[in-house]
Design a protein around this motif. Structure first.
Motif, short mmCIF file in Angstrom:
data_model
loop_
_atom_site.label_atom_id
_atom_site.label_comp_id
_atom_site.label_asym_id
_atom_site.label_seq_id
_atom_site.Cartn_x
_atom_site.Cartn_y
_atom_site.Cartn_z
N VAL A 150 0.84 -1.20 0.00
CA VAL A 150 0.00 0.00 0.00
C VAL A 150 0.87 1.25 0.00
O VAL A 150 0.64 2.20 -0.76
CB VAL A 150 -0.94 -0.01 1.22
N ARG A 151 1.88 1.26 0.88
CA ARG A 151 2.76 2.43 0.96
C ARG A 151 3.48 2.66 -0.36
O ARG A 151 3.57 3.79 -0.86
CB ARG A 151 3.77 2.22 2.08
N ARG A 152 4.00 1.60 -0.94
CA ARG A 152 4.74 1.73 -2.20
C ARG A 152 3.82 2.24 -3.32
O ARG A 152 4.19 3.12 -4.10
CB ARG A 152 5.36 0.39 -2.58
N LEU A 153 2.62 1.70 -3.39
CA LEU A 153 1.68 2.08 -4.45
C LEU A 153 1.26 3.54 -4.33
O LEU A 153 1.27 4.29 -5.31
CB LEU A 153 0.45 1.17 -4.39
N LEU A 154 0.93 3.98 -3.11
CA LEU A 154 0.47 5.35 -2.94
C LEU A 154 1.60 6.36 -3.13
O LEU A 154 1.37 7.49 -3.58
CB LEU A 154 -0.17 5.52 -1.56
N LYS A 155 2.82 5.99 -2.79
CA LYS A 155 3.94 6.89 -3.05
C LYS A 155 4.17 7.05 -4.55
O LYS A 155 4.48 8.15 -5.02
CB LYS A 155 5.20 6.37 -2.35
N GLU A 156 4.01 5.97 -5.31
CA GLU A 156 4.12 6.09 -6.77
C GLU A 156 2.99 6.95 -7.32
O GLU A 156 3.19 7.77 -8.23
CB GLU A 156 4.09 4.70 -7.40
N ALA A 157 1.79 6.78 -6.78
CA ALA A 157 0.65 7.59 -7.23
C ALA A 157 0.85 9.06 -6.88
O ALA A 157 0.52 9.95 -7.67
CB ALA A 157 -0.64 7.07 -6.60
N GLY A 158 1.39 9.33 -5.68
CA GLY A 158 1.59 10.71 -5.27
C GLY A 158 2.66 11.42 -6.07
O GLY A 158 2.65 12.66 -6.16
N ARG A 159 3.59 10.67 -6.66
CA ARG A 159 4.65 11.29 -7.46
C ARG A 159 4.27 11.43 -8.93
O ARG A 159 4.99 12.06 -9.70
CB ARG A 159 5.94 10.47 -7.35
N SER A 160 3.15 10.85 -9.33
CA SER A 160 2.77 10.85 -10.74
C SER A 160 2.35 12.25 -11.19
O SER A 160 1.42 12.84 -10.60
CB SER A 160 1.63 9.87 -10.98
N PRO A 161 2.99 12.82 -12.23
CA PRO A 161 2.60 14.16 -12.69
C PRO A 161 1.59 14.15 -13.83
O PRO A 161 1.13 15.21 -14.25
CB PRO A 161 3.93 14.74 -13.16
N TRP A 162 1.26 12.96 -14.37
CA TRP A 162 0.42 12.91 -15.56
C TRP A 162 -1.06 12.85 -15.22
O TRP A 162 -1.80 13.81 -15.45
CB TRP A 162 0.81 11.72 -16.44
N ASN A 163 -1.52 11.72 -14.68
CA ASN A 163 -2.94 11.55 -14.40
C ASN A 163 -3.28 12.02 -12.99
O ASN A 163 -2.40 12.25 -12.16
CB ASN A 163 -3.33 10.08 -14.58
N ILE A 164 -4.57 12.17 -12.72
CA ILE A 164 -5.07 12.63 -11.43
C ILE A 164 -5.42 11.40 -10.59
O ILE A 164 -6.19 10.54 -11.02
CB ILE A 164 -6.30 13.54 -11.62
N HIS A 165 -4.88 11.35 -9.36
CA HIS A 165 -5.12 10.21 -8.47
C HIS A 165 -6.01 10.64 -7.32
O HIS A 165 -5.76 11.67 -6.67
CB HIS A 165 -3.79 9.65 -7.94
N VAL A 166 -7.05 9.84 -7.06
CA VAL A 166 -8.02 10.11 -6.00
C VAL A 166 -8.06 8.89 -5.09
O VAL A 166 -8.18 7.75 -5.56
CB VAL A 166 -9.42 10.38 -6.59
N VAL A 167 -7.94 9.14 -3.77
CA VAL A 167 -8.01 8.06 -2.77
C VAL A 167 -9.32 8.19 -2.03
O VAL A 167 -9.63 9.25 -1.45
CB VAL A 167 -6.82 8.12 -1.80
N VAL A 168 -10.12 7.11 -2.02
CA VAL A 168 -11.43 7.08 -1.36
C VAL A 168 -11.38 6.04 -0.25
O VAL A 168 -10.94 4.90 -0.46
CB VAL A 168 -12.55 6.73 -2.36
#
Length: 386
Positions: A150-168
């Motif tokens: 989970v930590r690894r995945l969300l850190k990759e998502a938080g660093r992504s500059p292309w698409n918009i990431h939403v956590v629910v």
């Protein structure tokens, strides 16, 4: 929270951009078939696959390069849209793609998504994978059970500059109505640029721990829009955090408003998007007849200006050479007509030199005559008559 450098370029208001990965096979054929079908149905004006251009200095067949496909269509209001899809060479993880579309006017999120021009809007075609995380763009992505994952995945998502990431965060396990992707309520222009992450009720602590580096937190039973790296200017975590999301099949209006507002910010343009945008604007090949004529007129005008500049430079050089020749001739004439000057005056003798010569004469007169071998002086010996 990451900050954005002031000199970094941002998304132009006319641009739509996304990046993803196709994990199936025959990505190029899928795109060609979709474009051909839309052209036959008069949904798009035309499309083109420019020929490959060998890299400079290369000989023979080398490593395959990216494939480029262009398409042009009219958005509502007769606004022309030009789009370019870049398909990277296939690898073990699939085929990455980058899609940029630019309109003649500011982009309206209500317009159809450019992704559905190149890719079929079919859930069974696996082109909609986020390049950073590998998750779906059109579905619900449940976070893994392992905390480290989970930590690894969300850190990759938080660093992504292309698409918009939403956590629910799910306050409780929803039924089938709550398993419907929330992105279906987004405007068409946002549906293929948003990744929805779902956290189970017991994962709130690990999720917020992983997002601590980005300065955001997920409310219990709510959602948050991640800022990306670097964060857009004007991003405040409280403005893009939703306290409650009802997972009962109803429209999540607060979350939709937060995602739409985030997309309207001056988001930093990813580094590799700068070159892709330049190629879209400067290397565009799919021209209409009028555009071809206009381009040729501009080329003729440019060549005429260059020729005029060369002609002026030649004339200036010739004029400068003539003036230099005239100046040289005048100089030579003035040098030949000048009267000869008086002969140089004889330098006065140096007093020291005169004294030296006087001493030399006196020394010569007082020198003792050298005796010869017969004991005579240097005077001539008397002659003896035989």
């Amino acid at each position: 929270m990451p900050t954005s450098p002031t000199a970094r370029p941002t998304f132009p208001p006319t641009l739509w951009a996304a990046r993803g990965r196709h994990v199936g096979s025959a990505a190029e054929d899928t795109v060609r078939q979709t474009l051909r079908r839309l052209k036959d149905d008069h949904v798009i004006d035309d499309f083109l696959e420019p020929p490959d251009e060998p890299a400079a200095g290369s000989e023979g067949a080398g490593a395959p390069g990216p494939r480029i496909l262009e398409a042009r269509w009219k958005a509502p209001g007769a606004v022309t849209v030009r789009a370019r899809l870049i398909l990277e060479p296939a690898s073990a993880g699939g085929q990455e793609w980058t899609l940029l579309a630019e309109a003649e006017d500011a982009w309206d999120p209500a317009w159809p998504s450019p992704a559905t021009v190149f890719w079929p809007d079919d859930p069974d075609v696996t082109w909609d994978r986020d390049a950073a995380t590998g998750l779906r763009l059109r579905g619900v992505n449940t976070l893994p059970d392992d905390d480290k994952a989970v930590r690894r995945l969300l850190k990759e998502a938080g660093r992504s500059p292309w698409n918009i990431h939403v956590v629910v965060h799910e306050a409780m396990t929803p039924d089938h109505r709550g398993r419907v992707p929330l992105v279906q309520w987004l405007p068409p222009g946002l549906r293929h640029r948003v990744v929805e992450h779902r956290a189970a009720p017991q994962q709130l602590r690990v999720v917020n721990w992983a997002l601590g580096d980005f300065g955001v937190q997920v409310p219990r039973g709510g959602a948050v829009v991640l800022p990306g790296t670097p964060a857009p200017a004007g991003y405040a975590a409280g403005d893009f955090s939703v306290r409650t999301v009802f997972l009962d099949g109803s429209e999540p209006t607060a979350l939709i408003s937060a995602v739409t507002a985030f997309d309207a910010l001056d988001r930093p343009l990813p580094d590799d998007a700068v070159e892709a945008l330049r190629s879209l604007r400067e290397e565009w090949r799919l021209l209409t007849l009028e555009e071809e004529l206009e381009r040729e007129r501009k080329l003729v005008a440019m060549y005429a200006e260059a020729l005029e500049a060369m002609t002026q430079s030649r004339d200036l050089y010739r004029e400068a050479a003539e003036r230099a020749a005239e100046a040289l001739a005048v100089y030579r004439e003035s040098a030949g007509a000048a009267p000869a000057g008086p002969p140089p005056a004889e330098q006065p003798a140096s007093p020291l030199r005169g004294l030296t010569r006087t001493l030399q004469r006196l020394r010569g007169t007082t020198r003792t005559p050298r005796p010869d071998t017969d004991g005579q002086t240097g005077a001539e010996a008397p002659r003896t008559d035989a």
